[in-house]
Scaffold this motif. Structure first.
Motif, short mmCIF file in Angstrom:
data_model
loop_
_atom_site.label_atom_id
_atom_site.label_comp_id
_atom_site.label_asym_id
_atom_site.label_seq_id
_atom_site.Cartn_x
_atom_site.Cartn_y
_atom_site.Cartn_z
N ASP A 1 18.38 61.01 -2.52
CA ASP A 1 18.92 61.15 -1.16
C ASP A 1 18.32 62.37 -0.45
O ASP A 1 18.80 62.80 0.58
N TYR A 2 17.25 62.90 -1.04
CA TYR A 2 16.56 64.03 -0.42
C TYR A 2 15.10 63.94 -0.84
O TYR A 2 14.80 63.81 -2.03
N PHE A 3 14.20 64.01 0.12
CA PHE A 3 12.78 63.97 -0.22
C PHE A 3 12.21 65.38 -0.23
O PHE A 3 12.37 66.13 0.74
N SER A 4 11.55 65.75 -1.33
CA SER A 4 10.79 67.00 -1.36
C SER A 4 9.50 66.76 -2.14
O SER A 4 9.48 65.98 -3.08
N LYS A 5 8.44 67.43 -1.71
CA LYS A 5 7.15 67.27 -2.39
C LYS A 5 7.23 67.73 -3.84
O LYS A 5 6.61 67.14 -4.72
N GLU A 6 8.02 68.78 -4.08
CA GLU A 6 8.13 69.32 -5.44
C GLU A 6 8.74 68.27 -6.39
O GLU A 6 8.20 68.01 -7.47
N ILE A 7 9.84 67.66 -5.97
CA ILE A 7 10.50 66.65 -6.81
C ILE A 7 9.60 65.44 -6.98
O ILE A 7 9.44 64.89 -8.08
N ASN A 8 8.97 65.02 -5.89
CA ASN A 8 8.10 63.85 -5.95
C ASN A 8 6.94 64.08 -6.92
O ASN A 8 6.59 63.20 -7.71
N TYR B 1 15.13 55.12 -2.54
CA TYR B 1 15.59 56.17 -1.62
C TYR B 1 16.81 55.68 -0.84
O TYR B 1 16.76 54.62 -0.19
N PHE B 2 17.89 56.47 -0.89
CA PHE B 2 19.09 56.16 -0.12
C PHE B 2 18.74 56.27 1.36
O PHE B 2 18.39 57.36 1.83
N PRO B 3 18.82 55.17 2.12
CA PRO B 3 18.29 55.19 3.48
C PRO B 3 19.23 55.76 4.53
O PRO B 3 18.88 55.78 5.72
N TYR B 4 20.41 56.23 4.14
CA TYR B 4 21.38 56.77 5.10
C TYR B 4 21.75 58.21 4.76
O TYR B 4 22.89 58.61 4.89
N THR C 1 27.51 61.83 -1.35
CA THR C 1 27.39 61.46 -2.76
C THR C 1 28.06 60.13 -3.07
O THR C 1 27.51 59.29 -3.80
N LYS C 2 29.25 59.91 -2.49
CA LYS C 2 29.95 58.64 -2.72
C LYS C 2 29.18 57.49 -2.07
O LYS C 2 29.03 56.41 -2.68
N HIS C 3 28.69 57.71 -0.86
CA HIS C 3 27.85 56.70 -0.22
C HIS C 3 26.66 56.35 -1.11
O HIS C 3 26.36 55.16 -1.34
N HIS C 4 25.94 57.36 -1.56
CA HIS C 4 24.73 57.14 -2.35
C HIS C 4 25.06 56.38 -3.63
O HIS C 4 24.35 55.45 -4.01
N GLY D 1 26.21 45.94 0.69
CA GLY D 1 25.87 44.68 0.05
C GLY D 1 25.09 43.75 0.95
O GLY D 1 24.50 42.78 0.48
N LYS D 2 25.07 44.05 2.25
CA LYS D 2 24.45 43.13 3.20
C LYS D 2 23.16 43.67 3.79
O LYS D 2 22.38 42.92 4.36
N VAL D 3 22.94 45.00 3.70
CA VAL D 3 21.78 45.57 4.37
C VAL D 3 20.94 46.37 3.38
O VAL D 3 21.41 46.80 2.34
N LEU D 4 19.69 46.57 3.76
CA LEU D 4 18.80 47.43 2.98
C LEU D 4 18.77 48.81 3.59
O LEU D 4 18.23 49.70 3.02
#
Length: 354
Positions: free
Chosen positions: A62-69, A84-87, A138-141, A351-354
């Motif tokens: 749920d977070y993009f960083s170059k280091e983690i990637n 990747y969690f899109p929201y 966190t619950k959303h993810h 359940g219905k969307v990406l």
């Protein structure tokens, strides 16, 4: 960045698929935020785990960083998929589901909020507080991740075995997979009605040599069984039958929400088979529920001490059932933080969307 997240989730590139061509035997899903030092410890433990080449390792970000990637792209010991969690709040920094500047402040009264006309004035939680995106994410993810892994990940179509769910501040012991396989067999023999296999627990009071091969059954508890949870698609469907209740229950913690569902919406309380000697260690000393400064070096020292003590008792020849308790609903006081109708609606739609 939003476009790149959607593209990645659609493409689902499997890293190292040319190197590992046999069918994978276990799926491990790791929920990742932004604690690279702890993630590095987990990756180190995975690299030393027995038969890790048989895993499909899914990282849900749920977070993009170059280091983690860069750390994840450096993995060579098994197949890897990143989703990747899109929201996330990173993708929506100034609007829902992030923190909109027009949202009500957490501690304003509903009366003041209505006068002020802030966006969510009608929706305080059970304790009169308004949502904080850093807590709701966190619950959303977690719920999105369940949907996406079981319904959208193409390489898992037709997969009927276990998926084990972990977090970035976990550390697995070398016999993790050995123990997981043995637990599957023990479940078949002695606990066919067990829903979840739990490889980790938070109780470090007992000596590993006394508990290394011992298992127990009991009802699922948030404070005990939220680490290294493994279950099949059949149990996933049982959870999804409570989609509405999960998404509207006023607790920002996914695990306390799950405990609430167990024995209420899910009519028969969730039953777990759990390893009394934890094969998953918790390294996190900071984050959502910890106000302490991050001290990964202290956590690593503790892990090394526990590993030294555990090593002679790893890879037990046979597991034994040492305790069996009935699975019962355990009520608790909900924590709030999840009163906003926008959170409810978004959560129900995964359940219905990406």
């Amino acid at each position: 960045m939003k476009r790149s997240v959607y593209d990645s989730n659609y493409r689902q590139f499997i890293q190292n698929s040319d190197q590992f061509t046999a069918d994978f035997q276990l799926v491990l899903v790791v929920q990742v935020h932004n604690r690279p030092t702890y993630l590095k410890m987990l990756l180190d433990s995975l690299s030393k785990a027995s038969d890790v080449h048989k895993f499909l390792l899914i990282f849900s970000h749920d977070y993009f960083s170059k280091e983690i990637n860069s750390m994840i792209q450096g993995i060579r010991f098994c197949r890897v998929l990143q989703i990747y969690f899109p929201y996330s709040a990173q993708l929506y920094p100034n609007e829902f589901p992030g923190q909109d500047p027009r949202d009500c402040p957490r501690d304003i009264s509903k009366e003041e909020a209505m006068k002020k006309g802030c966006l969510n004035a009608e929706c305080p939680d059970s304790y009169g507080h308004y949502r904080e995106a850093s807590f709701t994410q966190t619950k959303h993810h977690w719920w999105w991740k369940l949907h996406f892994v079981w319904e959208r990940v193409r390489i898992l179509q037709g997969y009927s075995s276990y998926v084990v769910f972990m977090e970035e501040d976990n550390y697995i012991l070398p016999d993790f997979y050995h123990c997981q396989k043995a637990m599957v067999e023990l479940k078949k023999r002695e606990c066919p009605d067990c829903d979840i296999l739990v490889l980790g627990n938070h109780d470090v009071s007992g000596r590993f040599e006394d508990l290394g091969n011992k298992m127990e059954t009991t009802g699922w508890l948030s404070t005990k069984h939220n680490m290294g949870m493994g279950f099949t698609k059949e149990v996933y469907y049982k959870l999804m039958g409570c989609n509405g209740e999960f998404c509207s229950y006023d607790d920002y913690n996914w695990d306390w929400t799950l405990q609430h569902l167990s024995g209420t919406c899910i009519s028969t309380a969730l039953k777990v088979l759990v390893s009394r000697a934890s094969r998953v260690l918790h390294t996190g000393t900071c984050g959502l529920h910890h106000k302490d400064a991050c001290r990964p070096e202290t956590a690593m020292q503790r892990v090394e001490e526990m590993l030294r003590a555990a090593t002679p008792s790893l890879f037990p020849q046979q597991l034994v059932m040492s305790r069996q308790e009935a699975a019962e609903h355990k009520a608790h006081v909900k924590n709030g933080g999840w009163g906003d109708m926008r959170d409810h609606a978004l959560c129900k739609n995964y359940g219905k969307v990406l």
